[in-house]
Design a protein around this motif. Structure first.
Motif, mmCIF file in Angstrom:
data_model
loop_
_atom_site.group_PDB
_atom_site.id
_atom_site.type_symbol
_atom_site.label_atom_id
_atom_site.label_comp_id
_atom_site.label_asym_id
_atom_site.label_seq_id
_atom_site.Cartn_x
_atom_site.Cartn_y
_atom_site.Cartn_z
ATOM 1 N N PRO A 97 51.243 21.478 67.636
ATOM 2 C CA PRO A 97 51.276 22.601 66.691
ATOM 3 C C PRO A 97 49.903 23.187 66.385
ATOM 4 N N ASP A 98 48.816 22.419 66.656
ATOM 5 C CA ASP A 98 47.478 22.940 66.359
ATOM 6 C C ASP A 98 47.181 24.226 67.117
ATOM 7 N N ARG A 99 47.830 24.418 68.270
ATOM 8 C CA ARG A 99 47.533 25.631 69.049
ATOM 9 C C ARG A 99 47.948 26.884 68.284
ATOM 10 N N PHE A 100 49.039 26.803 67.518
ATOM 11 C CA PHE A 100 49.464 27.955 66.720
ATOM 12 C C PHE A 100 48.474 28.233 65.588
ATOM 13 N N LYS A 101 47.945 27.151 65.015
ATOM 14 C CA LYS A 101 46.947 27.302 63.957
ATOM 15 C C LYS A 101 45.721 28.040 64.480
ATOM 16 N N HIS A 102 45.271 27.660 65.677
ATOM 17 C CA HIS A 102 44.080 28.296 66.243
ATOM 18 C C HIS A 102 44.350 29.761 66.613
ATOM 19 N N ILE A 103 45.527 30.035 67.148
ATOM 20 C CA ILE A 103 45.893 31.415 67.490
ATOM 21 C C ILE A 103 45.886 32.288 66.241
ATOM 22 N N ASN A 104 46.525 31.806 65.168
ATOM 23 C CA ASN A 104 46.574 32.582 63.930
ATOM 24 C C ASN A 104 45.203 32.721 63.288
ATOM 25 N N ASN A 105 44.399 31.669 63.346
ATOM 26 C CA ASN A 105 43.062 31.759 62.758
ATOM 27 C C ASN A 105 42.200 32.780 63.477
ATOM 28 N N CYS A 106 42.249 32.778 64.806
ATOM 29 C CA CYS A 106 41.497 33.777 65.581
ATOM 30 C C CYS A 106 41.910 35.187 65.167
ATOM 31 N N ALA A 107 43.223 35.402 65.097
ATOM 32 C CA ALA A 107 43.742 36.727 64.765
ATOM 33 C C ALA A 107 43.371 37.120 63.344
ATOM 34 N N ARG A 108 43.576 36.209 62.422
ATOM 35 C CA ARG A 108 43.293 36.508 61.020
ATOM 36 C C ARG A 108 41.815 36.858 60.822
ATOM 37 N N ASN A 109 40.934 36.079 61.453
ATOM 38 C CA ASN A 109 39.503 36.303 61.274
ATOM 39 C C ASN A 109 39.067 37.687 61.742
ATOM 40 N N ILE A 110 39.571 38.113 62.896
ATOM 41 C CA ILE A 110 39.127 39.414 63.416
ATOM 42 C C ILE A 110 39.762 40.561 62.626
ATOM 43 N N LEU A 111 40.986 40.367 62.117
ATOM 44 C CA LEU A 111 41.617 41.407 61.291
ATOM 45 C C LEU A 111 40.858 41.590 59.976
ATOM 46 N N VAL A 112 40.407 40.487 59.395
ATOM 47 C CA VAL A 112 39.621 40.571 58.159
ATOM 48 C C VAL A 112 38.254 41.184 58.446
ATOM 49 N N GLU A 113 37.627 40.720 59.524
ATOM 50 C CA GLU A 113 36.295 41.211 59.881
ATOM 51 C C GLU A 113 36.296 42.724 60.102
ATOM 52 N N LYS A 114 37.372 43.244 60.697
ATOM 53 C CA LYS A 114 37.437 44.675 60.994
ATOM 54 C C LYS A 114 38.171 45.470 59.909
ATOM 55 N N ASN A 115 38.381 44.838 58.753
ATOM 56 C CA ASN A 115 38.922 45.536 57.565
ATOM 57 C C ASN A 115 40.322 46.118 57.774
ATOM 58 N N TYR A 116 41.203 45.326 58.353
ATOM 59 C CA TYR A 116 42.582 45.782 58.532
ATOM 60 C C TYR A 116 43.524 45.237 57.467
ATOM 61 N N THR A 117 43.072 44.306 56.660
ATOM 62 C CA THR A 117 43.960 43.708 55.666
ATOM 63 C C THR A 117 44.078 44.624 54.462
ATOM 64 N N ASN A 118 45.297 44.710 53.903
ATOM 65 C CA ASN A 118 45.583 45.606 52.791
ATOM 66 C C ASN A 118 45.606 44.862 51.468
ATOM 67 N N SER A 119 45.653 45.621 50.386
ATOM 68 C CA SER A 119 45.769 45.034 49.062
ATOM 69 C C SER A 119 47.175 44.478 48.865
ATOM 70 N N PRO A 120 47.357 43.517 47.918
ATOM 71 C CA PRO A 120 48.691 42.963 47.654
ATOM 72 C C PRO A 120 49.707 44.019 47.252
ATOM 73 N N GLU A 121 49.259 45.056 46.520
ATOM 74 C CA GLU A 121 50.194 46.091 46.085
ATOM 75 C C GLU A 121 50.762 46.832 47.289
ATOM 76 N N GLU A 122 49.884 47.164 48.250
ATOM 77 C CA GLU A 122 50.362 47.859 49.441
ATOM 78 C C GLU A 122 51.283 46.961 50.252
ATOM 79 N N SER A 123 50.954 45.667 50.310
ATOM 80 C CA SER A 123 51.797 44.732 51.044
ATOM 81 C C SER A 123 53.169 44.639 50.421
ATOM 82 N N SER A 124 53.214 44.613 49.085
ATOM 83 C CA SER A 124 54.495 44.480 48.381
ATOM 84 C C SER A 124 55.375 45.690 48.633
ATOM 85 N N LYS A 125 54.780 46.871 48.622
ATOM 86 C CA LYS A 125 55.560 48.089 48.832
ATOM 87 C C LYS A 125 56.128 48.156 50.243
#
Length: 319
Positions: free
Chosen positions: A274-302
């Motif tokens: 299962p660690d391979r899924f953790k690494h895949i998600n971590n790689c993806a999450r890190n680059i999405l945050v680094e490139k400012n693609y993550t939204n605010s909680p309010e936008e996510s909720s809507k």
């Protein structure tokens, strides 16, 4: 009945993996079998004044027909504050019945803590505790916590200039590789506004001999259709067990739009489980945050209840 339980179990596992990738060492496994987890939430990651621990247990019926069972723990929390916060969490559940809501809950609590820190004197004098960490979860990964600031998502004018943009190859960014037991994972990110651009990005990546030689190139993309107010999205496992669906689920929780993420894995000869899924998600999450693609909680909720899921079933294997 059994089929419904299996579906809920899969959705829970995908959400758990996504939460671990998003929050890193703030996320703690209390009892994996009983699906009990705890997350430490602070108003400020670098200099916290107010901190609260949210403990959740996921019943078999979650997220379909039942909410998580939760407990709010903080020495400074008054009865009224606890009641107000509980009401807010329950409202989020009611507004998003049938959807995964842990991310929305955590960010709502964080918003409350930030408001509290802005309105009051410095927080209570609480001794820092040494966390019991699950060695299996966080030993090999360092997640960079990003400071909270207004995030500008990349938006494209999908009207007059659409035809021009479609013909152009989007810029491609490459993330920092993660290596574990001789397997290496690296994420690649590109803004996309149509499936044709997805194919262009893949073709460009495969021109790179190293990427083309990867054991797996898992990808997922989400494109927001302004006219229909829906998402066009899809994913590809490329032979890695359910990895594309998990990657897409992470992108759904983060509510990213007009972007694709490709994660290359070079298999090192040792099964990671299962660690391979953790690494895949971590790689993806890190680059999405680094490139400012993550939204605010309010936008996510809507947007959470409006997503249309388009997924492909791929061949399953483990390497």
């Amino acid at each position: 009945m059994a089929e419904g339980d299996a579906g809920s179990d899969q959705r829970q596992n995908e959400e758990i993996e996504a939460m671990a990738a998003i929050y890193g060492e703030e996320w703690c496994v209390i009892d994996d079998c009983a699906k009990i987890f705890c997350i430490r939430i602070s108003d400020d990651i670098d200099d916290p004044k107010w901190t609260l621990c949210l403990q959740v247990m996921l019943p078999n019926e979650y997220p379909g027909t039942a909410p998580p069972i939760y407990q709010l723990n903080a020495p400074w929390l008054t009865g009224q504050e606890r009641a107000d916060l509980s009401n807010s969490l329950e409202e989020i559940y009611i507004e998003n019945i049938g959807e995964s809501i842990l991310y929305l809950w955590v960010e709502k609590i964080r918003d409350v803590l930030i408001q509290k820190s802005q309105m009051t004197e410095p927080g209570p004098d609480i001794k820092k505790k040494t966390e019991e960490e699950d060695v299996e979860c966080d030993e090999d990964i360092i997640l960079a916590c990003q400071p909270e600031n207004p995030v500008k998502a990349l938006h494209f004018d999908i009207s007059k200039n659409r035809t021009i943009e479609i013909e152009e190859l989007p810029p491609i960014d490459h993330g920092i590789p993660i290596t574990d037991r001789r397997s290496t994972f690296q994420a690649h990110l590109a803004p996309v506004v149509c499936p044709k651009q997805v194919k262009m990005v893949l073709a460009k990546l495969y021109e790179n001999k190293k990427i083309a030689s990867a054991t797996h190139n898992i990808y997922a993309y989400r494109i927001y259709c302004e006219d229909k107010q829906t998402f066009l999205q899809d994913c590809e496992d490329d032979g890695e067990t359910a990895a594309g669906g998990r990657l897409l689920h992470l992108m759904e929780i983060l509510n990213v739009r007009n972007v694709m993420v490709v994660v290359s894995r070079w298999y090192g000869g040792i099964l990671l489980g299962p660690d391979r899924f953790k690494h895949i998600n971590n790689c993806a999450r890190n680059i999405l945050v680094e490139k400012n693609y993550t939204n605010s909680p309010e936008e996510s909720s809507k947007a959470l209840g409006k997503n249309k899921k388009v997924r492909k079933d791929k061949k399953r294997s483990e390497h």
